[in-house]
Scaffold this active site. Structure first.
Site, short mmCIF file in Angstrom:
data_model
loop_
_atom_site.label_atom_id
_atom_site.label_comp_id
_atom_site.label_asym_id
_atom_site.label_seq_id
_atom_site.Cartn_x
_atom_site.Cartn_y
_atom_site.Cartn_z
N ASN A 169 1.19 9.31 1.87
CA ASN A 169 -0.10 9.15 1.80
C ASN A 169 -0.97 8.63 3.15
OD1 ASN A 169 0.94 6.55 2.58
ND2 ASN A 169 0.19 5.43 0.53
N VAL B 158 28.69 5.77 -11.90
CA VAL B 158 28.70 5.01 -10.76
C VAL B 158 28.78 5.96 -9.47
CG1 VAL B 158 29.80 3.25 -9.26
CG2 VAL B 158 29.31 2.86 -11.80
N PRO C 13 0.73 -1.29 0.06
CA PRO C 13 -0.06 -0.04 -0.19
C PRO C 13 0.82 1.29 0.03
CG PRO C 13 -0.04 -1.23 2.09
CD PRO C 13 0.43 -2.18 1.31
N ASP C 14 2.02 1.09 0.40
CA ASP C 14 3.08 2.53 0.28
C ASP C 14 3.66 2.37 -0.94
OD1 ASP C 14 3.06 4.51 2.34
OD2 ASP C 14 4.38 3.32 3.63
N ASN D 192 29.35 -3.96 3.26
CA ASN D 192 29.12 -4.07 4.60
C ASN D 192 30.34 -5.05 5.26
OD1 ASN D 192 26.79 -2.85 4.13
ND2 ASN D 192 25.52 -4.56 4.87
N TYR E 239 33.45 0.13 -9.83
CA TYR E 239 33.86 0.39 -11.38
C TYR E 239 33.96 1.57 -11.55
CZ TYR E 239 32.56 -4.57 -12.35
OH TYR E 239 32.44 -5.90 -12.22
N ASP F 242 11.45 -10.19 -14.23
CA ASP F 242 12.37 -10.99 -13.24
C ASP F 242 13.43 -11.95 -14.09
OD1 ASP F 242 13.07 -13.12 -11.43
OD2 ASP F 242 11.27 -13.75 -11.10
N SER G 36 23.20 -1.02 1.86
CA SER G 36 22.01 -1.19 1.13
C SER G 36 20.88 -0.44 1.36
CB SER G 36 21.50 -2.85 1.21
OG SER G 36 21.99 -3.59 0.53
#
Length: 427
Positions: free
Chosen positions: A214, A312, A153-154, A292, A307, A187, A360
């Site tokens: 929202n 980048v 929903p978000d 990490n 790279y 995918d 991430s």
């Protein structure tokens, strides 16, 4: 058991399908780029296979088909109060119930999930930036990851919709782009048109970039954006170089403005480097998690963030206390910017929410801030954007020597092209 082989121009690929020689063609990624299986019993392992292939006059290069993984986040179950204190409210503050926990957007000093003490203002300066722009649906961002829960929903209102495929026939490439039923993306892990996220990593990234403002759940850096879900990492969080290349080429073909990449691993791949260069040639920005492992990317490269391509932008993670996160990779010559990446609350699969830590989580903050810039000014040269991101960053003493400019990204400075004074040490 797989290698990537790039053939020289005009070479017939049939010699790569010689089972008597221990080779079999698995798939063709591009006109002259192949994935080839090898029989280790006949070929004697990957090193000897690569040596043999690279010695062939028909082959431009051969390299491993590396396995990449999500830059694995640390999860947090503890949650603080859902609401900001009344005196922290401003005109630009979203009314989303969990906005008070999003210290990366607005750090009050005491709103980190888990109750960590922070530094007020150590954030991306979203509230001031939103006085200029909250984004635009014309900005198209590919989240190249484990997919996106496009029913969340978000997130649902900010998903890209390929109308030709939506209104066409199932199982038919209605828009003729070479991909069947790619309504919200594609995918490449399962070779179908459904980039639904069964992991949560990609959905978490998407929420930080652009969860709708929202009054539901969290709010993204951008209130308005168009997400293209590009899945090449499986629901277990890993995928191959070949699938990453196809993902980047797909996003380039779709015409995205930014690619957000919170994954890495394996060694340097020339084929992947060339895919990123093709995106750069189309003016597409490529944000990438620095990693990490708490190591120096100057001496121990992390790909794809290392790279050397103009589009980048390598991202380290900062904490609510304005320090470099203990897990974050860094690099005085190779990491461009830091952004909030510790205890970041965002969307997860099946309509959920969770707090994760990692580069991430920092990368989508940078992606979203750059999205605001493009919404405000239109398409810009990727190298100019990267330089401007660094020049307008907020100087942070704890980041000095850890990133190229020793700064945390600042959305308001970026939008107004405000360049803070830097108290640089004498060389």
């Amino acid at each position: 058991g797989e290698v990537i082989v790039k053939l020289k121009s005009g070479v017939n690929k049939s010699f790569l399908n010689d089972k008597s020689n221990g080779l079999s063609l698995k798939k063709q990624v591009r006109d002259n780029l192949m994935v080839v299986n090898f029989d280790s019993a006949l070929k004697g392992g990957i090193e000897s296979t690569l040596a043999e292939l690279n010695s062939m006059p028909e082959v431009e290069y051969a390299e491993p088909n590396f396995i990449y993984k999500i830059v694995k986040p640390i999860t947090h179950k503890d949650i603080v109060s859902d609401l900001l204190k009344t005196d922290d409210q401003t005109y630009n503050t979203p009314v989303d119930a969990k906005f008070g926990q999003l210290w990366g957007l607005h750090n009050t000093g005491n709103n980190t999930p888990g109750g960590d003490r922070g530094v007020a203002g150590a954030d991306v300066d979203a509230l001031r930036a939103w006085g200029i722009t909250k984004g635009d649906r014309s900005i198209k961002i590919a989240v190249i990851d484990t997919g996106i829960d496009y029913r969340h929903p978000d997130l649902a209102d900010n998903m890209w919709v390929n109308d030709a495929e939506l209104n066409g026939q199932a199982g038919v490439d209605d828009d003729g782009n070479g991909y069947v039923d790619d309504i919200h993306g594609y995918d490449f892990a399962n070779n179908d048109g459904d980039p639904m996220d069964g992991h949560s990593h990609g959905t978490h990234s998407a929420g930080t970039i652009g969860a709708s403002h929202n009054a539901i759940g969290v709010a993204g850096v951008m209130a308005d954006v168009e997400f293209v879900g590009v899945k090449f990492l499986t629901d277990r969080g890993s995928g191959s170089t070949a699938d990453a290349i196809e993902s980047i080429d797909y996003a380039t073909k779709v015409g995205v403005d930014i690619m957000s990449n919170s994954w890495g691993g394996g060694g340097r791949s020339q084929a992947l480097h060339e895919a990123i260069e093709r995106a750069n040639a189309e003016g597409i920005i490529f944000t990438a998690a620095a990693g990490n492992s708490s190591t120096d990317n100057d001496s121990r490269p992390h790909y794809p963030s290392n790279y050397e391509v103009d589009n980048v932008i390598s991202v380290a993670a900062s904490t609510s206390a304005d320090t470099l996160a203990s897990f974050s990779c860094y690099g005085r010559r190779t990491v461009h910017i830091a952004a909030p990446g510790h205890k970041i609350l965002s969307t997860t699969k099946n309509g959920g929410y969770a707090s994760y830590s990692g580069t991430s989580m920092a990368t989508p903050h940078v992606t979203g801030v750059i999205g605001l810039l493009l919404a405000n000014e239109g398409r810009l040269n990727p190298l100019d954007v990267r330089n401007r991101v660094m020049q307008t960053s907020e100087p942070v003493p704890a980041l000095r020597g850890k990133t190229i400019n020793g700064g945390r990204i600042n959305a308001y400075n970026l939008l107004t092209n405000t360049i803070p004074d830097r108290d640089e040490p004498n060389p």
